[in-house]
Write an enzyme that holds these catalytic residues in place. Sequence first.
Site, PDB file in Angstrom:
ATOM      1  N   GLU A  61     -13.277  10.881  54.071  1.00 19.96           N
ATOM      2  CA  GLU A  61     -12.195   9.970  54.475  1.00 19.96           C
ATOM      3  C   GLU A  61     -12.538   8.527  54.118  1.00 19.96           C
ATOM      4  OE1 GLU A  61      -9.411  11.015  55.306  1.00 19.96           O
ATOM      5  OE2 GLU A  61      -9.638  12.959  56.292  1.00 19.96           O
ATOM      6  N   ASP A  86      -7.820  21.405  48.547  1.00 16.40           N
ATOM      7  CA  ASP A  86      -6.753  20.715  47.812  1.00 16.40           C
ATOM      8  C   ASP A  86      -7.189  19.682  46.777  1.00 16.40           C
ATOM      9  OD1 ASP A  86      -7.638  19.179  49.953  1.00 16.40           O
ATOM     10  OD2 ASP A  86      -5.665  18.767  50.797  1.00 16.40           O
ATOM     11  N   GLU A 112       2.559  21.612  60.550  1.00 19.03           N
ATOM     12  CA  GLU A 112       1.193  21.597  60.002  1.00 19.03           C
ATOM     13  C   GLU A 112       0.811  22.950  59.393  1.00 19.03           C
ATOM     14  OE1 GLU A 112      -0.023  19.007  59.296  1.00 19.03           O
ATOM     15  OE2 GLU A 112      -2.126  18.734  59.763  1.00 19.03           O
ATOM     16  N   GLU A 139       2.441  14.427  51.591  1.00 20.48           N
ATOM     17  CA  GLU A 139       2.320  15.290  50.411  1.00 20.48           C
ATOM     18  C   GLU A 139       3.669  15.740  49.855  1.00 20.48           C
ATOM     19  OE1 GLU A 139       0.340  15.397  52.975  1.00 20.48           O
ATOM     20  OE2 GLU A 139      -1.708  15.353  52.194  1.00 20.48           O
ATOM     21  N   THR A 173      -6.074  10.518  45.512  1.00 20.41           N
ATOM     22  CA  THR A 173      -5.484  11.445  46.486  1.00 20.41           C
ATOM     23  C   THR A 173      -4.872  10.701  47.666  1.00 20.41           C
ATOM     24  OG1 THR A 173      -5.869  13.503  47.676  1.00 20.41           O
ATOM     25  CG2 THR A 173      -7.586  11.828  47.884  1.00 20.41           C
TER      26      THR A 173
HETATM   27  C1  DMJ Z   1      -4.460  12.026  52.814  1.00 18.45           C
HETATM   28  O1  DMJ Z   1      -5.435  11.299  53.472  1.00 18.45           O
HETATM   29  C2  DMJ Z   1      -4.924  12.442  51.467  1.00 18.45           C
HETATM   30  O2  DMJ Z   1      -3.822  12.728  50.684  1.00 18.45           O
HETATM   31  C3  DMJ Z   1      -5.844  13.632  51.494  1.00 18.45           C
HETATM   32  O3  DMJ Z   1      -6.162  14.125  50.230  1.00 18.45           O
HETATM   33  C4  DMJ Z   1      -5.312  14.764  52.319  1.00 18.45           C
HETATM   34  N1  DMJ Z   1      -4.167  14.439  53.028  1.00 18.45           N
HETATM   35  C5  DMJ Z   1      -4.046  13.182  53.683  1.00 18.45           C
HETATM   36  C6  DMJ Z   1      -2.643  12.993  54.175  1.00 18.45           C
HETATM   37  O4  DMJ Z   1      -2.046  14.135  54.606  1.00 18.45           O
END
Ligand code: DMJ
Length: 933
Positions: free
Chosen positions: A147, A294, A388, A406, A492
Amino acid sequence: MSEAGGGRGCGSSVPQRAPWSLVAATAAFCLVSATSVWTAGAAPMSREERQKLGNQVLEMFDHAYGNYMEHAYPADELMPLTCRGRVRGQEPSRGDVDDALGKFSLTLIDSLDTLVVLNKTKEFEDAVRKVLRDVNLDNDVVVSVFETNIRVLGGLLGGHSLAIMLKEKGEYMQWYNDELLQMAKQLGYKLLPAFNTTSGLPYPRINLKFGIRKPEARTGTETDTCTACAGTLILEFAALSRFTGATIFEEYARKALDFLWEKRQRSSNLVGVTINIHTGDWVRKDSGVGAGIDSYYEYLLKAYVLLGDDSFLERFNTHYDAIMRYISQPPLLLDVHIHKPMLNARTWMDALLAFFPGLQVLKGDIRPAIETHEMLYQVIKKHNFLPEAFTTDFRVHWAQHPLRPEFAESTYFLYKATGDPYYLEVGKTLIENLNKYARVPCGFAAMKDVRTGSHEDRMDSFFLAEMFKYLYLLFADKEDIIFDIEDYIFTTEAHLLPLWLSTTNQSISKKNTTSDYTELDDSNFDWTCPNTQILFPNDPLYAQSIREPLKNVVDKSCPRGIIRVEESFRSGAKPPLRARDFMATNSEHLEILKKMGVSLIHLKDGRVQLVQHAIQAASSIDAEDGLRFMQEMIELSSQQQKEQQLPPRAVQIVSHPFFGRVVLTAGPAQFGLDLSKHKETRGFVASSKPYNGCSELTNPEAVMGKIALIQRGQCMFAEKARNIQNAGAIGGIVIDDNEGSSSDTAPLFQMAGDGKDTDDIKIPMLFLFSKEGSIILDAIREYEEVEVLLSDKAKDRDPDMESEEQPSSENDSQDQSAEQITPSSQEVDLVDQESPEESSLNSEPESSSPADTDNAASVSASEQNSNPMENHETTSLDGECTDLDNQLQEQSETEEDSNPNVSWGKKVQPIDSILADWNEDIEAFEMMEKDEL
Ligand code: DMJ
């Protein structure tokens, strides 16, 4: 996940871009002109309307960002219900979710480049100054490496990328001297100790001040990490290296990726969800494209785009083939076992996989992207947001929704790829739903339960980093953005990194990596860029024609089991018995059970227990069928247990200035008016005296005709209800006396009666934890007159509520739509065991769900036997419709021959190998049972 904003057509030459851009260009890059040629399908949206929607997004961003800055900054996040900052350590711990919070003003950093995309350059300049002035990266806090990388390092780098772009333009940021980059470098060095493992995979957490392993660090003992956690570093780390010339970051990130690649399951080419960072063994051997994996896939493809390194494309393509072969079951994406990829690992999908259609656009595989996106959109239309997790038959599995971006991201990329105005309409719906259901006076609140519309006191930083970017870009024209978005790649977390980095400081690219890619397997290169400029202009209904057959896929779906349908129809043999079809009264079924070595035991309490002895099966194939049957039963059983939890109720504050925008999660009562059957109760609130409601009220005039607030404790819930009812209250809200308790952190329960007949209690009673209760108490202090609505599902809020001036009365909303009053799911009592006042009544199933199962035979599950060969009692569910299964069956019948993995059921495996596999399956299954996002 995310990717660059559309782009130039294939073959266009871009001076700063590396040659790879011509090769990597995908549909997204090829389709930017598609909008202008759209002639049919969804009606085109006028420029005026798009601008209006763009402005709405700007206003929404201001509401979210403004409230964060005003009420939360410098805290990491805004708590939009209580309108204050979330400071780690000062709020009850939420577990892993809190690992994103490092006391480094997370939301501000995550919002930096959004400000520029949204044309708020002045605010960006102010925000950068605040980051430089206020943010400390040296706090004694244990944070998630993943994160911190995607949100903070990515945020600083995105901010830096746009700061230098603005500086070069000559108007803003003229004072800027790479200060954000220096901070990013400082943070990069802070994260490096996490890579001190023999594998090169990073530890999942690090102490910002003390690193890893020192006694003060309070971390470094972890053995496992998720694949995405270890595989989502390369974009930020490579950008940091290339911006600064310090090669070490890119080297470390590459090493971690190399290791994951080496560890892929060699026959399926899939990766598991979690891996041991010391041994490299897969800890969780299930594999999908959602939670835990993912962005690993996302970063392989994007690393190729950003760095121009062919090995990343080859890896991505290899994985992508495997995903499309095993995980993709259009429109579904279902987790499988890495070592038995034809065996589904679960019957539900998580919301994180909604990024995947966007990635498929970048890859250039539009058809499945359209299909999955359409399926997700239908789930959203059903619940307003993507829960979720949701089952393969589209029921809610995990009901919360933390405003994840997303789906908006995929919508943006599909619009870029197809130019189909349908996707603009989808975006419009997302905006409407956010305003209608998530907007609260102090920001936007995550949904606690999409079924009731209740809120959580949470607004994650990714909501500002990603959601507003994608929504704004969806409606924006090129001239609405002050720079060319196509010169950047999205990380991401939707942070922007410039594509020119590919040609800067390239020397590091191959140093110290473990894989040899001297000879690339060209056969696995999908070099072609689908020429969508030809495809779409020639067939403007292309996207629509793909969506059309799926238009009722969610509404018309039927329950599915976990076994892939194609397996059930191998070589013309009779399909094995599916758990969901099993009926204990069907003699044919009992015969099949016997053949599979499964015996059925009727327990004294009326439940049925199933036990398998593989050794008693007629053949090893029957034994294997038996094992799968048992696994399916376990899954169904745990699913049913979850469904048996009575859905929470909603307390909605409807008076000024809330107007229904704040919805609190409430626990129901086993007595009194059932709100799921009797619509809602609306009224002003009043505190009872005595506040515990345990004796006759001394202020009946105050509670008469109102909803009484009572504190938990001292006597039975039913006694409180009788006392307030006698005083003339039309409903009651019991507020927990345990200070700081919250439905965010404690499981909701149902208030039990007192063991006597409670038919005399006619009013509705709901329970609020202390934190939710204090939102009402604070409102009373501030506004005196506070009106609430008690219901099973939040009622539509504005504009009605702002104009409504209804007298408080019970059941007064006769115009409520049928959907809002329909009871959902199964109703089974939940009793808080800890409190003496609830212990008098234990729960028994009341009724089966009218919506979800037609003939549910309730049987509860017991502990699994420690012997993997002997387990599991469970439940059978009958389903009557099979449309989707039939479709899949037809599909599988044609595909079966070409797929070598389908034939595993025909093989005769030695028994000890079967046993070893079973042990592995059961181990994996038990892991999955514990699984949480
Ligand atoms: C985000 O922090 C990023 O996209 C991460 O890759 C996974 N998903 C969260 C938001 O849902």
